[in-house]
Design a protein around this motif. Structure first.
Motif, PDB file in Angstrom:
ATOM      1  N   SER A  48       0.851  -1.185   0.000  1.00  6.12           N
ATOM      2  CA  SER A  48       0.000   0.000   0.000  1.00  6.12           C
ATOM      3  C   SER A  48       0.890   1.240   0.000  1.00  6.12           C
ATOM      4  O   SER A  48       2.042   1.185   0.412  1.00  6.12           O
ATOM      5  CB  SER A  48      -0.887   0.040   1.249  1.00  6.12           C
ATOM      6  N   THR A  50       0.865   5.012   1.479  1.00  5.69           N
ATOM      7  CA  THR A  50       0.212   6.014   2.313  1.00  5.69           C
ATOM      8  C   THR A  50       0.460   7.404   1.725  1.00  5.69           C
ATOM      9  O   THR A  50       1.364   7.602   0.900  1.00  5.69           O
ATOM     10  CB  THR A  50       0.771   5.991   3.750  1.00  5.69           C
ATOM     11  N   ASP A 135      -6.903   7.025  -4.841  1.00  6.92           N
ATOM     12  CA  ASP A 135      -7.398   6.759  -3.490  1.00  6.92           C
ATOM     13  C   ASP A 135      -8.915   6.921  -3.486  1.00  6.92           C
ATOM     14  O   ASP A 135      -9.470   7.892  -2.974  1.00  6.92           O
ATOM     15  CB  ASP A 135      -6.730   7.720  -2.500  1.00  6.92           C
ATOM     16  N   LYS A 141      -4.679   6.374   1.713  1.00  9.39           N
ATOM     17  CA  LYS A 141      -3.846   5.207   1.443  1.00  9.39           C
ATOM     18  C   LYS A 141      -4.336   4.560   0.156  1.00  9.39           C
ATOM     19  O   LYS A 141      -5.539   4.384  -0.034  1.00  9.39           O
ATOM     20  CB  LYS A 141      -3.951   4.196   2.585  1.00  9.39           C
TER      21      LYS A 141
END
Length: 159
Positions: A48, A50, A135, A141
């Motif tokens: 992932s 952020t 997103d 994230k």
């Protein structure tokens, strides 16, 4: 024996130059990862990205914050559609457009930049806008599911 010493010297010179280039913020090579810029931005390699990781990625240069074409337009102060050597010298990092001067005339044209960008959406738009686009649940994230969705939509190329 002389050739071994010569090779060792060459190795030291080449690796010292590489370290120096990294220290002064150069354009990173294309990501070897499967998710293009997201692979590069995923600093902890958890799959992932952020918002903090993305912000760190964007700090590598204005071309990431603004997009390669918009940054070109900002540098092209005489608005002639070309970056002269003097205009290119203001680019940060300094080698931002080095691989774009396809005809090697010492100037980078807007058309050359557009060709370099190709269909890579993340190079066409400001980096922050690109993060917001991917997103989709707005949780700051970009998850593996959002990455997969972006690839299906053509917003992120598969490698």
């Amino acid at each position: 024996m002389k050739s071994a010493a010569g090779l060792a010297t060459l190795f030291l010179v080449l690796t010292a130059g590489t370290a120096t280039a990294r220290d002064f913020g150069t354009v990173r090579p294309p990501s070897a990862g499967p998710n293009g810029p997201l692979s590069s931005a995923d600093r902890n390699r958890d799959g992932s990205v952020t918002h903090a990781e993305w912000e760190d990625f964007l700090r590598d240069g204005p071309y990431r914050r603004y997009g390669l074409v918009q940054y070109f337009d900002m540098l092209d102060t005489d608005h002639d559609g070309y970056l002269s050597r003097a205009e290119r010298s203001r680019a940060r990092p300094a080698n931002t457009y080095d691989d774009v001067d396809f005809n090697r005339d010492g100037r980078v044209s807007r058309d050359e930049v557009i060709h370099q960008v190709g269909d890579r959406l993340y190079r066409k738009m400001p980096g922050e806008d690109y993060f917001k686009l991917l997103d989709t649940d707005h949780d700051n994230k970009i998850t593996p599911a959002e990455i997969e969705a972006a690839q299906r939509k053509g917003q992120l190329p598969r490698r």
